[in-house]
Every structure is written in structure tokens, then in C-alpha cells.
Design a protein around this motif. Structure first.
Motif: not given
Length: 353
Positions: A4, A9-10, A12-13, A29, A53-54
Motif C-alpha cells: 500500500t 508501488i511506483k 515496483y511498477y 504484480a 497491484e503488488f
């Protein structure tokens, strides 16, 4: 857990877009539009930021309803030993009587630190401990066929009989001479489309096959050692090799029946219940109630469910084929999403055949 933290998250993306191998096993992912989850290096078309989402583990992705990607095979490749580790393990299996040093690893272009980290993370022991167990298992097998202790000690790479005896007793809990008439439990690891599994065997047959992230697995190991009055050490035997081949064929859809020997001590009632599990045809389902009726004990539904829960040999003894009377999935130690996957896998391959 579901990630969260916005910055993570950024991060990982971006790693997903870059197919960054450093993030293999770090995140999984989940693509909302396809209900599929991937590892960082997946070659499939990348989802939009808002559609992904991860998760920290592949089991959490499975539990959230995502299916493994058929391109990157996340449950296999995220847990597959890297090439350097595979080479190190091969050195051990090809030279079971030799202690493999860091210098020898480097001579084979293997980084000792990489090997040590992988073994600590995936086996919970050091590479050297794994080696010692493998060598002691080899010595144990030679003693069982009549080789004398002194020759076994020196052939296994020990410079003194006392050093061999100390290590042997520390690992097996018995001296070499006493253990000749006893057995040990060997443990090994295999990778499957649903994640890695531990497999245990004695000379009599397979006594455990469980997913490595099963809850209370360490307690299960302790109970197994106590019940069989044997120690668990890393190694393999013909039963383990055969079981690995048969499990691989099962996941490939090429095998519906298992022939590997099993060794599953339990109460008379448990044995009756486990035998009834083995009678459930591939691709078919039954209920706990029907299983109780099948063993002529129709009021023992709860006891049957408990006995199923004590089954230590997943897939081969197919407790995943038992569901609730209302059709709901219930009670599977490997997780309900794995149970759902196994049921669908067998259903699909039954229809194909």
C-alpha cells in the motif's frame, strides 16, 4: 501482504516496466483486468499503472484470486534456484564425498555469497550445513550396504575417524555403528506451478509432501520426527527422485495416478480415511459426508475432516478432492486457492482426455 506504500508501488511498477531481474521474488504484480499475476521480468504486455497491484508473496496473490501467468510462471521462476546455485548443487551431487570450498566454487565461476544467501533464505540452513548433511547421507547409505566405518569416514572426505563420528552423530543423533540398523528421513525441495514444496522420504517411501509456506510446517516436521523416531536431514533417494518425476508429470497433465511408495504411519482410523482419499478418481470430487459414509462411519464427518487435515502427503493422497456438502471449498493446508487450482487442473485435463 498487499503493498500500500505509494512510493514502493511506483518503484515496483518501474521495475515491472524495466523487467528488472533484481526484483524477482521481491514482488508479485496482480493485473486487475486479467486476474493474472506476474514476476518482475515477465515478457507480457505491461498493464497501466492503475490496473496493477503488488503483493509480497505469490501465495497472497493466489489468495486474492489471481492466477499464475503462463508466460513468466511466477510460482516456479520466482523460487527456482538461480544458475549459480544449480551449479553448486550439481557439484555436491556429482562429488558427494568431497567438501566443496569457496575456492572451488569460484573456480567454477560461482559466487559463494550468492549461494550462501539462497540456501539461508530457501532452506533455512547454510550451504556448508547442506553439504555436511548430503555427505553424511551418502555415508549412511554406504554403511547400510556393509561398508566399514573407517573406509567410509576417509572416503567421505574426513581426515579422522573422530571427526567423522562427531559430525555423523550430531546430524543423525546416532553413532555410525548404531545407525546401521536404523533409518533416517531425507528431505529435498522441488518447484511446482503452485510454488516450491518440501518432500521427505525414508527407505520405505514418501512420508511428507507439503508446500513450503504451509502454516505450522516446522511443527509438522517435529511431529514427524517424533512419530517415526528418526532425524530429518537433507539428501535424496530413489523414492524422492521418482516422486519428483511423477509430480512434474502430474502438473504437466500427463499423469493421473501415482506409483511411488508411500510411508504414512497413523492411527487405524487415519489409515482408513487416507486409503479412502486414494480411491477418489482423478478429476472427481466428493464431500466429507460421502467420505464418512464410504468408510461405513456416516456419523464421523468431523473426524474424517480432521484425519484429512493430518494427511502429510499432498496431491499424491488427494485431500484436495474433498469439498463441503454445500459445494464450498474447505480445509486445505496449502490454501484454498491452491485447492481450487488443483481441482480446475484435473477437471481441464480430464475433459481433454
Amino acid at each position: 501482504m498487499l503493498i500500500t506504500n505509494v512510493e514502493k508501488i511506483k518503484q515496483y511498477y518501474q521495475a515491472l516496466l524495466a523487467k528488472d531481474a533484481h526484483y524477482i521474488g521481491i514482488f508479485y504484480a496482480g493485473v486487475k483486468t486479467t486476474s493474472i499475476f506476474c514476476i518482475a521480468t515477465c515478457r507480457a504486455k505491461k498493464p497501466k499503472f492503475e490496473n496493477v497491484e503488488f503483493f509480497s508473496t505469490f501465495k497472497e496473490a493466489l489468495d486474492a484470486g489471481y492466477r499464475p501467468c503462463k508466460i513468466c510462471k511466477p510460482t516456479e521462476n520466482a523460487n527456482e534456484a538461480p544458475p549459480e546455485v544449480v551449479k553448486a548443487i550439481t557439484l555436491i551431487t556429482q562429488n558427494p564425498k568431497t567438501k566443496i570450498s569457496d575456492t572451488q566454487l569460484k573456480e567454477h565461476q560461482i559466487t559463494p555469497e550468492t549461494v550462501r544467501r539462497w540456501f539461508k533464505k530457501h532452506y533455512g540452513i547454510t550451504f556448508q550445513s547442506y553439504q555436511r548433511m548430503y555427505r553424511i547421507n551418502h555415508a549412511f547409505q554406504e554403511l547400510k550396504i556393509g561398508k566399514n566405518v573407517i573406509n567410509t569416514a576417509y572416503d567421505t572426505g574426513y581426515e579422522s575417524l573422530s571427526g567423522f563420528g562427531y559430525t555423523y552423530k550430531k546430524i543423525t543423533k546416532n553413532s555410525p555403528l548404531i545407525s546401521i540398523n536404523q533409518d533416517i528421513i531425507l528431505i529435498n525441495r522441488l518447484t511446482t506451478p503452485l510454488g516450491p514444496m518440501f518432500i521427505c522420504s525414508t527407505n520405505q517411501g514418501i512420508c511428507l509432501l507439503e508446500f513450503v509456506d504451509r502454516r505450522m510446517l516446522e511443527t509438522e516436521f517435529e511431529q514427524l520426527q517424533k512419530q517415526l523416531k528418526l532425524q530429518i536431514i537433507f539428501g535424496d533417494n530413489q523414492h524422492i527422485k521418482q516422486a519428483k518425476e511423477e509430480i512434474t508429470e502430474y502438473f504437466q497433465g500427463k499423469r493421473q495416478h501415482f506409483s511411488v511408495n508411500l510411508y504414512t504411519p497413523g492411527t487405524d482410523f487415519q489409515q482408513t480415511v487416507w486409503d479412502s482419499l486414494k480411491q477418489i478418481p482423478y478429476g472427481k470430487l466428493t464431500t466429507y459426508k460421502a467420505q464418512a459414509e464410504n468408510i461405513n462411519n456416516p456419523h464421523a464427518i468431523r473426524a474424517v475432516a480432521n484425519a484429512n487435515g493430518f494427511n502429510r502427503v499432498a496431491i499424491i493422497i488427494p485431500c484436495h478432492r474433498v469439498i463441503g456438502s454445500n459445494g464450498e471449498l474447505m480445509g486445505y493446508g496449502g490454501g484454498l486457492e491452491r485447492k481450487r487450482w488443483l481441482i480446475e487442473h484435473e477437471k481441464n485435463h480430464t475433459n481433454q482426455n
